[in-house]
Design an enzyme around this catalytic site. Sequence first.
Site, PDB file in Angstrom:
ATOM      1  N   GLY A  70      -8.622 -22.850 -20.817  1.00  0.00           N
ATOM      2  CA  GLY A  70      -8.392 -22.138 -22.077  1.00  0.00           C
ATOM      3  C   GLY A  70      -9.665 -21.864 -22.870  1.00  0.00           C
ATOM      4  CE  LYS A 112      -2.249 -24.471 -19.665  1.00  0.00           C
ATOM      5  NZ  LYS A 112      -3.621 -24.767 -20.030  1.00  0.00           N
ATOM      6  N   GLY A 147      -3.283 -20.332 -16.462  1.00  0.00           N
ATOM      7  CA  GLY A 147      -2.639 -20.574 -17.753  1.00  0.00           C
ATOM      8  C   GLY A 147      -2.469 -19.271 -18.511  1.00  0.00           C
ATOM      9  CD  GLU A 168      -3.129 -28.014 -21.379  1.00  0.00           C
ATOM     10  OE1 GLU A 168      -1.956 -27.635 -21.189  1.00  0.00           O
ATOM     11  OE2 GLU A 168      -4.115 -27.250 -21.312  1.00  0.00           O
ATOM     12  CG  HIS A 227      -1.862 -29.508 -16.951  1.00  0.00           C
ATOM     13  ND1 HIS A 227      -2.603 -29.568 -18.103  1.00  0.00           N
ATOM     14  CD2 HIS A 227      -2.127 -28.313 -16.376  1.00  0.00           C
ATOM     15  CE1 HIS A 227      -3.298 -28.432 -18.214  1.00  0.00           C
ATOM     16  NE2 HIS A 227      -3.018 -27.661 -17.189  1.00  0.00           N
ATOM     17  CB  SER A 266     -11.221 -19.621 -17.906  1.00  0.00           C
ATOM     18  OG  SER A 266     -11.083 -20.392 -19.093  1.00  0.00           O
ATOM     19  CG  ASN A 284       0.900 -24.742 -16.791  1.00  0.00           C
ATOM     20  OD1 ASN A 284       1.978 -24.763 -17.402  1.00  0.00           O
ATOM     21  ND2 ASN A 284      -0.027 -25.660 -16.955  1.00  0.00           N
ATOM     22  CD  GLU A 340      -5.321 -26.614 -14.099  1.00  0.00           C
ATOM     23  OE1 GLU A 340      -5.159 -25.394 -14.151  1.00  0.00           O
ATOM     24  OE2 GLU A 340      -4.686 -27.411 -14.803  1.00  0.00           O
TER      25      GLU A 340
HETATM   26  P1  13P Z   1      -6.195 -21.281 -18.562  1.00  0.00           P
HETATM   27  O1  13P Z   1      -6.016 -20.346 -17.388  1.00  0.00           O
HETATM   28  O2  13P Z   1      -5.574 -20.760 -19.816  1.00  0.00           O
HETATM   29  O3  13P Z   1      -7.610 -21.706 -18.719  1.00  0.00           O
HETATM   30  O4  13P Z   1      -5.352 -22.615 -18.209  1.00  0.00           O
HETATM   31  C1  13P Z   1      -5.563 -23.253 -17.011  1.00  0.00           C
HETATM   32  C2  13P Z   1      -4.529 -24.297 -16.859  1.00  0.00           C
HETATM   33  O5  13P Z   1      -4.573 -25.325 -17.513  1.00  0.00           O
HETATM   34  C3  13P Z   1      -3.425 -24.044 -15.914  1.00  0.00           C
HETATM   35  O6  13P Z   1      -2.700 -25.201 -15.677  1.00  0.00           O
END
Ligand code: 13P
Length: 244
Positions: free
Chosen positions: A166, A10, A226, A95, A93, A205, A8, A160
């Site tokens: 992140g 983002k 991510g 976010e 997601h 992560s 992803n 997640e």
């Molecule tokens: P990270 O791998 O950067 O922690 O992000 C995970 C994520 O939100 C994937 O959709």
Amino acid sequence: MRQLIAGNWKMNGLAGDTAAICGPLRTGADGLACDLLVCPPFTRIVTAANILVGSAVAVGGQDCHVNEKGAHTGDISAAMLADAGATWVILGHSERRADHGESDALIQAKTKAAVATGLSPIVCVGETEAQRVAGDQNKIVGGQLAGSLPEGFAGVVAYEPVWAIGTGKTATEADVAAMHLFIRETLVKQLGDAGNKVRILYGGSVRPANASTLLAVPHVGGALVGGAALNAADFLGIAKAAKA
Ligand code: 13P
């Protein structure tokens, strides 16, 4: 069931980045034991699809609208994603739930729209840090599954935990094992035997260094990545840790 390693991106990825990531994936994906998927921003889905055409790597979007077309300024429909070369879409997601106030009901409607268009959905669930500290993670994730998945769901679920996204904080193997088992049991209650066939990705992560541990946990059907998906070598490093 092959594990799915999905990237992803983002709100990252200009033309140069797309070529720098997808170029090496095109050849690097050969012979992997897992399925590989990249989800660039809308603006680079065509670019990624053109680079990856005929390869083992699929392309997806990061959201879609519930309607096929019409007066919805700034939105993108599932049909548009498919037209751009996507075969997958990430929905719900955390976010998007947080930044755009997306509810379970909206995510369920988007999932139906995606499936009706022939896209494979990855529906995301996960608790916040405060919810986990309060011991409410199963209640939250159970509610999200009940509200976000349409009847007869046959896509992918991604767990997640918001506090692991992140942050460099990964859920422990025990946390992942407990939650993935809970999700599996919930899916079977909700969907019957079909619930056993849904791949449940872990996200938060995931890095090449922790991928083999996380991907070996029972009921982990892959990873939603991510930050580490923005570098082809890291993403392939995670994919190499996947199990057939
Ligand atoms: P990270 O791998 O950067 O922690 O992000 C995970 C994520 O939100 C994937 O959709």
